[in-house]
Every structure is written in structure tokens, then in C-alpha cells.
Design an enzyme around this catalytic site. Structure first.
Site, PDB file in Angstrom:
ATOM      1  N   ALA A   1       0.794  -1.216   0.000  1.00  0.00           N
ATOM      2  CA  ALA A   1       0.000   0.000   0.000  1.00  0.00           C
ATOM      3  C   ALA A   1       0.834   1.276   0.000  1.00  0.00           C
ATOM      4  CB  ALA A   1      -0.928  -0.026   1.218  1.00  0.00           C
TER       5      ALA A   1
ATOM      6  N   ARG B   1       1.733  -1.226   4.832  1.00  0.00           N
ATOM      7  CA  ARG B   1       2.239  -2.060   3.744  1.00  0.00           C
ATOM      8  C   ARG B   1       1.226  -3.113   3.268  1.00  0.00           C
ATOM      9  NH1 ARG B   1       7.242  -4.937   2.078  1.00  0.00           N
ATOM     10  NH2 ARG B   1       6.893  -7.178   2.133  1.00  0.00           N
TER      11      ARG B   1
ATOM     12  N   HIS C   1       6.836  -2.447  -7.516  1.00  0.00           N
ATOM     13  CA  HIS C   1       7.005  -2.046  -6.106  1.00  0.00           C
ATOM     14  C   HIS C   1       7.954  -0.866  -6.041  1.00  0.00           C
ATOM     15  CE1 HIS C   1       5.487  -5.778  -3.939  1.00  0.00           C
ATOM     16  NE2 HIS C   1       5.460  -6.164  -5.215  1.00  0.00           N
TER      17      HIS C   1
ATOM     18  N   TYR D   1      16.638 -10.719  -1.114  1.00  0.00           N
ATOM     19  CA  TYR D   1      16.550 -11.643   0.017  1.00  0.00           C
ATOM     20  C   TYR D   1      15.561 -12.749  -0.333  1.00  0.00           C
ATOM     21  CZ  TYR D   1      12.913  -8.073   0.809  1.00  0.00           C
ATOM     22  OH  TYR D   1      11.891  -7.180   0.643  1.00  0.00           O
TER      23      TYR D   1
ATOM     24  N   GLU E   1      11.432  -3.133  -8.551  1.00  0.00           N
ATOM     25  CA  GLU E   1      11.483  -2.149  -7.467  1.00  0.00           C
ATOM     26  C   GLU E   1      11.881  -0.831  -8.122  1.00  0.00           C
ATOM     27  OE1 GLU E   1      10.685  -2.699  -4.356  1.00  0.00           O
ATOM     28  OE2 GLU E   1      11.076  -4.809  -3.895  1.00  0.00           O
TER      29      GLU E   1
HETATM   30  O1  0X9 Z   1       9.523  -8.019  -0.127  1.00  0.00           O
HETATM   31  C1  0X9 Z   1       8.820  -7.805  -1.116  1.00  0.00           C
HETATM   32  O2  0X9 Z   1       7.693  -8.227  -1.266  1.00  0.00           O
HETATM   33  C2  0X9 Z   1       9.381  -6.932  -2.228  1.00  0.00           C
HETATM   34  N1  0X9 Z   1      10.073  -5.810  -1.696  1.00  0.00           N
HETATM   35  S1  0X9 Z   1       9.250  -4.612  -0.985  1.00  0.00           S
HETATM   36  O3  0X9 Z   1      10.134  -3.811  -0.266  1.00  0.00           O
HETATM   37  N2  0X9 Z   1       8.585  -3.715  -2.081  1.00  0.00           N
HETATM   38  O4  0X9 Z   1       8.248  -5.179  -0.185  1.00  0.00           O
HETATM   39  C3  0X9 Z   1      10.355  -7.728  -3.010  1.00  0.00           C
HETATM   40  C4  0X9 Z   1       9.845  -8.998  -3.539  1.00  0.00           C
HETATM   41  C5  0X9 Z   1      10.875  -9.639  -4.389  1.00  0.00           C
HETATM   42  N3  0X9 Z   1      10.812 -11.000  -4.374  1.00  0.00           N
HETATM   43  C6  0X9 Z   1      11.631 -11.787  -3.628  1.00  0.00           C
HETATM   44  N4  0X9 Z   1      12.572 -11.311  -2.873  1.00  0.00           N
HETATM   45  N5  0X9 Z   1      11.420 -13.048  -3.731  1.00  0.00           N
HETATM   46 ZN    ZN Z   2       6.608  -3.794  -2.173  1.00  0.00          ZN
END
Ligand code: 0X9
Ligand code: ZN
Length: 808
Positions: free
Chosen positions: A217, A275, A343, A397, A419
Site C-alpha cells: 500500500a 504495507r 514495487h 533476500y 522495485e
Molecule cells: O519483499 C517484497 O515483497 C518486495 N520488496 S518490498 O520492499 N517492495 O516489499 C520484493 C519482492 C521480491 N521478491 C523476492 N525477494 N522473492
Molecule cells: Zn513492495
């Protein structure tokens, strides 16, 4: 007023054999915070419920980077924080949002911090004020200066209204799409963009690509980017951009800007940094992370089991109506080939997998690697911004239950997380000025992806397409057939060609070369002057046919068969025919001369041709200083001999290429970059001149550089062409030197067929040709044998006269 009070909350964090992996989870100790509040949800038609839910102001909050020395410190820091401020961990630091009380608690715990955003409250307030001002300007008629939609961030209602506007304004091109309904009854809506439906090209047979925003969000740049990409695509399609036109004829692009409307609305009404979704978890906490709720490897590494955590996976896969709705939407579209989930922030292009550090199997991993790189390059080309591409698990990650893992793992859809901007300075609270450039750069990336998806097989020509071919010979060039997501059916690659503008196209198999997907195409031989028309075809193992051009045979490529009918080269080793000086020349030193140049900082030390050592140069001697023999006090003009750009019998060329080597320097001296250098061309022996090349005052070559010009289309080719080189010392204090060498004319076309009646071959058929013939006939010369019957006899005279009367 800040709702959050002290207390300890733990963000998702997993401690695995001493390693700290983020975000994940081990335990929860929920305390009051924004997610402790009464839900205050009721959907758009329950404003009262929202109204009593207080607003988080973030007064006194900072974003800090802590460097925990131990796992215990890291856990403590996360517990103290209001929320996280990262999408990626670069280095050991941990970026967190903390209240004034939280800061004191960090100090108390002895955890050192550096401040990244000193006044988060002010940043969020500035964002609110910007939005207010942009809307006030709109109300005051700023819209007269054009579309103001992207001047600021937009509410859920504004985005929905904009969708309606796009649909209404682009009938047949923009069609509404409904994904479903959020938990609190908000519509999850989007729209599809494609060329209008037609019988020959039904819209429901085109490949599909989906771009969505706002699973999270607080990431406000996400819906704006989705909308801005759509805006660019619709605008370029409407403007007749050929690339976009072709893409839109082959693909349908679906945009869903806000997947998590409840969360998004909540960031506007209550808590800017919310979020997750807004589901009531039943234990006093709210929200599931939609991007941990997808049902492929759900619940694996990097997803929290703790309802209060920012990465809470939910009670079961697809527990959230929002993710379930998008799942059903995607699963119902077998033509959906690619997807991007937008994102913020960190500038990353992330391909699967998230749940494991393994990468997808080949050949798909190569496709991801290539497109990650292509998209990043497009972005950098557009704005200079660096987005780093790679598999998400290892690039940021581990995370399980993310949309790209499900889309790719369950549905075989090529799927990414992008991102967006920035890398943390503004983070989730991007300035409104970032909306348009972030949209533009991602539009470039998306076009590259669409190129790849829209065409089942893609033909490219690493050597270019031939502009002309040699007559009476076959000619070959390389074709690369990229099988995109498909496999090319082996042996299906064909060149289809015909000569002379009529008849059926004849297929010629393409010859496979060593590199996979690379072929040699061989055009059939054609007579001089004939046009070869051609196209390419290939099919996939799934029986999809592809052609190049895509609308072949309605449109085809074409090339003319020609010969080199004149090739002249002046190596500038003799002055014959060249002229130095022209009316208006005022240069007092550095006048053109044919000589072997002596090197200075501004002129070459040798000519450029292999033979001889001379070239034309402005004052060949080096002199005592760099400026001793440069051009001074005006222009000096060098004029070439008359050159022919026609064939030997006066044939008009298909192509006449003039080339020469130039050296030019004017960036030395006390007042550099003042002097231009012009090259002029004449087709009437110097009676009139037109510009051929202008080297600006600040564009020294300081090296021998070859320039080539196609004269056809530029100036009518004649046999009285001259070129003129005019360096001009336009200002005192500048050093200007120039040199010219290797003037070459290459004329391509078809020779006029020899005319037997023009017996003396002087280009004209005249009475003297009869006498010339008779002279040879009486002498018994073999060229008097005209009738083809061996021996020279009276019938040869009649045969010649018949030819002569027939003309040529
Ligand atoms: O954590 C997430 O969902 C994404 N980042 S955020 O800061 N916008 O929330 C990244 C998702 C990427 N996918 C993986 N890391 N598997
Ligand atoms: Zn995100």
C-alpha cells in the site's frame, strides 16, 4: 497525533543457525501500533468507520540505519522500530522507521544509529501539501496547460476515475477489466490496451502481458508508474508510432494499478507507511502481506507466520481476496505470457525465484537473464538510472509466496518484481517530480519486454539488411531467429523471394549456422536492374507462424541487383586538376598545399593512404610553434577535379558513394573551438555549390576520419561533380589545421547494354558507324561477323544494316 505508543513489536526476522534473514519471522510480541487500531474499515461506502480511526502523523519520526553487532541487537532494533525502510539489504545496516521514543530506546539499548531521514513527519507533510497544491492548481484551471494527472500522487478514487476516462477516450483500444473485489468491497479494476479488434487480426488471439501495481500500500510510485506506462503506450499508439503499432497488433497489455485498494486507501486516510492488506487478523493485528500470500512454495523462507509482522504470509495461501482474485484472473488467461509486479524502492529488476537461491531451469533462465539486462539497459538509456537485475532471492533476500514465483512456477508466465526509484533517500515517500521520469524509464523497459512477447519468433539481422546486391550472383547475409518463449520448429526457417516484381515467391531454406538461432539467408541471383522482393517465415513447435515483415506477404523487403559501374580513387599524390584558392579566401598562412605533413599538436604527421606520402594539408610545415603554419585570417579553399558520379556510358546510378578522409583540429590555442570547417559539393563543375558536411567549431577530429556520403537523393549525380574543402579561421587566437586524403567515388547501377549499331562505340548511332563497319568488313575483321554464321559474307552487311535501322 501519533497513534503508536511504546511497546515491543517484532518484525519478521528469522534466525537460522546464527544467520539473520530478512524479512522472515520467529516470534511475535504484538503491541499497540497502527495495526492495533480498530480496523475502521467498511469499504468506500463506510466513511464514518474510517473517520474515527486516527491518523498517524509521524511527528518526530526518523529513518535511521542501525548497525546491530549481534542478533540480539538486531532483534531489539526491529522490535523498537515502527516499520522497516528497505526492500533490499545492502551491507549489514538495517534501515528502520523509529519514533522519538524509539530513538531513545535504541540509545538505551546501546544500538548506534545514523540518521537517513531526519524528519519523516515533515517529509510526509510535504507530500500532503504538494498534493493539496496540485489539486488547488487543477481547480484553478491549471488543466488548461495540459494534462495534470501526473503532477501528483492520486487517490484510489482518482485512479479509478482516470481508468474510466481512458476507456471513454480510446474506444476500441482501451477496454475495462475487472479483477475482483477487495476484502472491504473495493473494486480491483484495470484496463487492457491493444489495437482495435478486427476480423483479420482478432484481439482475442493476441499474446497478453499484465502489469500491476500496489500489492504494497505505501509504495505510491507503483500505481503512478503503471498508469504512466499505460499513458505512454496509448499516446504512442494514437500517434502512429510504428513500433508500438506493431506491438499493439500482436499483444494486449493489461494494466491493474491497484491490487490492494484497502491498504492503499488506508495509507491516504490513516497510516502513510502501511504495507499490507487490512484484514483483521483477530489477535489485535491487521493485515497480510499480499506478496507472501501466493500459493507457490507458500510459507517457505522469508515469510512470517506472525500476524503482526510486515511479511505475514496469512493463515493459508490465497487467504486474501485480493491475491485470490488476481490468481483467478491470471489463471483464466492462457495467452498471458509475461507479468511485472511494480514495487518501490531500490531500483531492481527481480526475476524468479524468491523462495530458493536456485535459478529456473534453462532455457528460461537465459531468457530472464537476457531480459533483466535488456530492461536495465533501456532504463539507463532513457534516464541514466541504474536498476540492478537478477534473481530476487539472491539479489535482495529470500521471500516465499511472492507473485512472480506463483506466476512463473504455477503458470509458466515470465514474471518479475520491479522495485522502482529511489535507492532510499526518499524511499516510500518519493517526491511527486519522480512520477514522470520513473514512468518514462519503465516504459522503455516494458517496450523491450513487449517486443519479446508480442512476436512469437523474432527476426533480427546482425549485419543489417542488404541495401543492394551484386547482379548475377547470389548474396548471403545472417538472420537470427529468436524463439522468445517458444521453440522454433527446426528446419522451418525460410526465405521467400521473387525477382522482377511478379510471380510466386519461391521458398529457400535458411542454412543453420553454428550459433543457435543463427542462419544464413541466400538471395537468388538476379539480372542487373532487377528488384528482388523477399520475406522470411518460420514456425514454432506449437505451430505458430511468424514472418518478417510481420505482415508479409502484404509487405515485403526489396533490394536491387546492381553492379559497380565506376570506381574512381584519388589518393592525393598529384595535384593535377585540384585548385587551391577561391574568391573570398583571405587566409594569409596555412593555405592548402599538397605535401607530406609534419606532425604538430594540430596536424597529422603522415598522410592516410597506403601509397605515397602526400595529402592536402593547410600548411604542411610544423614550424617553431603549433600556430606557425596554421590557417590564419580567414578561409582557404581546396577544390577537387571534376568527378563523375555516372556510369561510363552516362548511366544514372542506383547509388553513388563519395568518401574521403579528413583531419580537422581547432581545439588548440588560446581561443579554441572558434573555427568551422565546411565541405561543399557541386554537380555543375563548380557553378553552384551546396553544403555536404559542416564540422562545427567545437568538433575537432584530431585524427584521420573517413566520411562517406550517398549522393543519390542528396544532389543529382552528374559527370561534373566537384567537392570543396573550406576551413575558416573565424576568430583570432585559435589554431586551425585541416587535411584531406583518399577521395573515392563508387558508382553502382547497371551498365547500358552495348549497342551493336553504335559500331565505333562512341555512344551515338550515326552514319559514320556504317562506314566504320564497312571498313572492317572489307578488311575481313572478325567484328564484322554480325549474323552469327561463321565467316564474313554479304549477309553480314544486311544484318548490320538491319541493326542500324532498328536503332539501339
Ligand atoms: O519483499 C517484497 O515483497 C518486495 N520488496 S518490498 O520492499 N517492495 O516489499 C520484493 C519482492 C521480491 N521478491 C523476492 N525477494 N522473492
Ligand atoms: Zn513492495
Amino acid at each position: 497525533m501519533t497513534q503508536r505508543v511504546g511497546g515491543v513489536r517484532l518484525f519478521g526476522i528469522a534466525v537460522v543457525a546464527g544467520a539473520v534473514l530478512l524479512p522472515g519471522t520467529v516470534r511475535a510480541q504484538e503491541a499497540s501500533g497502527p495495526e492495533r487500531q480498530a480496523p475502521g474499515e467498511g469499504g468506500p461506502d463506510a466513511p464514518a468507520a474510517v473517520a474515527h480511526d486516527a491518523r498517524t502523523t509521524y511527528d518526530g519520526f526518523k529513518v535511521v540505519r542501525v548497525l546491530p553487532r549481534t542478533v540480539r541487537e538486531e532483534l531489539a532494533a526491529l522490535a523498537i522500530a515502527e516499520t522497516t525502510w528497505f526492500c533490499e539489504r545492502r551491507g549489514p545496516g538495517l534501515d528502520l522507521v523509529v519514533s522519538a521514543e524509539g530513538l531513545a530506546a535504541l540509545d538505551e539499548a546501546g544500538i548506534a544509529q545514523t540518521v537517513l531521514v531526519a524528519d519523516l513527519g515533515a517529509l510526509i507533510e510535504a507530500e500532503r501539501v504538494q498534493g493539496e497544491q496540485a489539486r488547488a492548481a487543477e481547480a484553478n484551471g491549471a488543466a488548461f496547460r495540459g494534462d495534470t494527472y501526473f503532477d501528483t500522487f492520486r487517490t484510489y478514487d482518482e485512479v479509478m476515475a482516470r481508468i474510466d476516462l481512458l476507456v471513454a477516450g480510446n474506444p476500441g483500444v482501451v477496454t475495462p477489466v475487472s479483477v475482483g473485489t477487495s476484502r472491504f468491497g473495493r473494486a480491483i479494476r484495470g484496463f487492457a490496451v491493444s489495437a482495435p479488434d478486427s476480423v483479420e487480426n482478432p484481439r482475442n488471439e493476441r499474446r497478453q502481458v499484465l502489469f500491476n501495481g500496489t500489492q504494497h500500500a505505501r509504495e505510491w510510485l507503483s500505481p503512478t508508474t503503471v498508469m504512466h506506462i499505460a499513458h505512454s503506450l496509448i499516446a504512442d499508439f494514437g500517434a502512429g508510432d510504428p513500433r508500438v503499432g506493431e506491438l499493439m497488433s500482436n499483444a494486449e497489455v493489461i494494466f491493474v494499478p491497484i491490487i490492494n485498494p484497502d491498504g492503499y486507501v488506508y495509507t491516504w486516510t490513516n497510516t502513510r507507511l502501511w504495507r499490507k492488506t487490512r484484514v483483521d487478523n483477530g489477535n489485535g493485528t491487521f493485515g497480510v502481506d499480499p506478496n507472501r500470500n501466493w500459493g507457490f512454495e507458500w510459507g517457505g523462507e522469508g515469510a512470517s507466520t506472525t500476524p503482526g509482522n510486515e511479511t505475514y504470509r496469512g493463515p493459508f495461501a490465497f487467504s486474501e481476496p485480493e491475491t485470490a482474485a488476481l490468481r483467478d484472473f491470471m489463471a483464466a488467461r492462457p495467452r498471458l505470457d509475461a507479468h511485472i509486479d511494480f514495487h518501490t524502492f531500490s531500483q531492481l529488476i527481480l526475476s524468479p525465484w524468491g523462495y530458493t537461491s536456485a535459478v529456473p531451469a534453462e532455457p528460461t533462465q537465459s531468457v530472464f537473464t537476457r531480459l533483466n539486462g535488456d530492461m536495465a539497459r533501456e532504463i539507463r538509456g532513457q534516464s541514466g538510472m541504474t536498476y540492478i537485475g537478477g534473481p530476487s532471492n539472491t539479489t535482495i533476500y529470500p521471500a516465499s509466496g511472492t507473485v512472480p514465483d506463483w506466476a512463473f512456477g504455477d503458470q509458466g508466465i515470465l514474471s518479475w518484481t520491479i522495485e522502482l526509484r529511489d535507492t532510499g533517500a526518499y524511499g516510500f515517500v518519493a517526491p511527486a517530480q519522480a512520477i514522470v521520469p520513473t514512468g518514462h524509464e519503465n516504459y522503455r523497459a516494458v517496450l523491450t519486454l513487449l517486443d519479446y512477447i508480442a512476436l512469437p519468433l523474432r527476426f533480427t539481422f546482425p549485419d543489417g539488411l542488404p541495401q543492394e546486391v551484386e547482379a548475377e550472383q547470389t548474396s548471403s547475409f545472417r538472420v537470427v531467429i529468436d524463439s522468445n518463449m517458444n521453440a522454433m520448429s527446426s528446419g522451418s526457417g525460410q526465405l521467400l523471394a521473387r525477382t522482377g516484381g511478379a510471380g510466386a515467391f519461391v521458398p529457400f531454406a535458411l542454412t543453420a549456422l553454428a550459433n543457435p538461432g543463427e542462419f544464413l539467408a541466400t538471395l537468388p541471383a538476379a539480372e542487373c536492374g532487377q528488384t528482388i522482393e523477399f520475406s522470411f517465415a518460420a514456425s514454432t513447435t506449437g505451430a505458430q507462424n511468424a514472418t518478417y515483415p510481420t505482415d508479409a506477404p502484404a509487405s515485403v523487403l526489396s533490394v536491387d541487383a546492381v553492379e559497380t559501374i565506376r570506381s574512381s580513387r584519388d589518393a592525393c599524390e598529384a595535384a593535377g586538376g585540384w585548385m587551391v584558392g577561391a574568391p573570398g579566401d583571405t587566409a594569409t598562412t596555412g593555405v592548402w598545399e599538397l605535401a607530406s605533413p609534419q606532425a604538430t599538436g594540430a596536424q597529422p604527421g603522415a598522410d592516410v593512404s597506403v601509397d605515397g606520402s602526400l595529402c592536402w594539408v593547410t600548411g604542411a610545415a610544423a614550424g617553431s610553434q603549433i600556430g606557425t603554419f596554421d590557417v590564419d585570417n580567414g578561409a582557404t579553399t581546396l577544390t577537387s577535379p571534376a568527378l563523375s558520379a555516372l556510369g561510363p556510358a552516362g548511366e544514372q546510378p542506383d547509388s553513388a558513394r563519395l568518401s574521403y578522409y579528413l583531419w580537422y583540429s581547432n581545439d588548440q590555442g588560446s581561443n579554441p573551438a572558434q573555427d568551422p570547417f565546411d565541405v561543399l559539393i557541386s554537380n555543375n563543375d563548380g557553378a553552384t555549390w551546396q553544403g555536404l558536411q559542416h564540422i562545427a567549431a567545437d568538433s575537432s577530429t584530431n585524427a584521420w576520419v573517413r566520411f562517406e556520403f550517398e549522393l543519390v537523393g542528396l544532389i543529382e549525380p552528374t559527370d561534373q561533380m566537384r567537392i570543396r574543402f573550406v576551413p575558416n579561421d573565424a576568430a583570432p587566437g585559435s589554431i586551425i589545421e585541416a587535411a584531406v586524403d583518399e577521395v573515392v567515388v563508387l558508382v553502382r547501377g547497371c551498365p547500358i547494354p552495348p549497342c551493336a549499331a553504335d559500331f565505333d562505340a562512341n555512344g551515338v548511332r550515326e552514319v559514320t558507324d556504317i562506314f566504320a563497319f564497312l571498313g572492317v568488313w572489307f578488311a575481313g575483321g572478325s567484328s564484322a561477323d554480325i549474323d552469327g554464321i561463321p565467316g564474313i559474307g554479304v549477309p553480314d552487311i544486311f544484318a548490320f544494316l538491319a541493326l542500324w535501322f532498328a536503332g539501339c
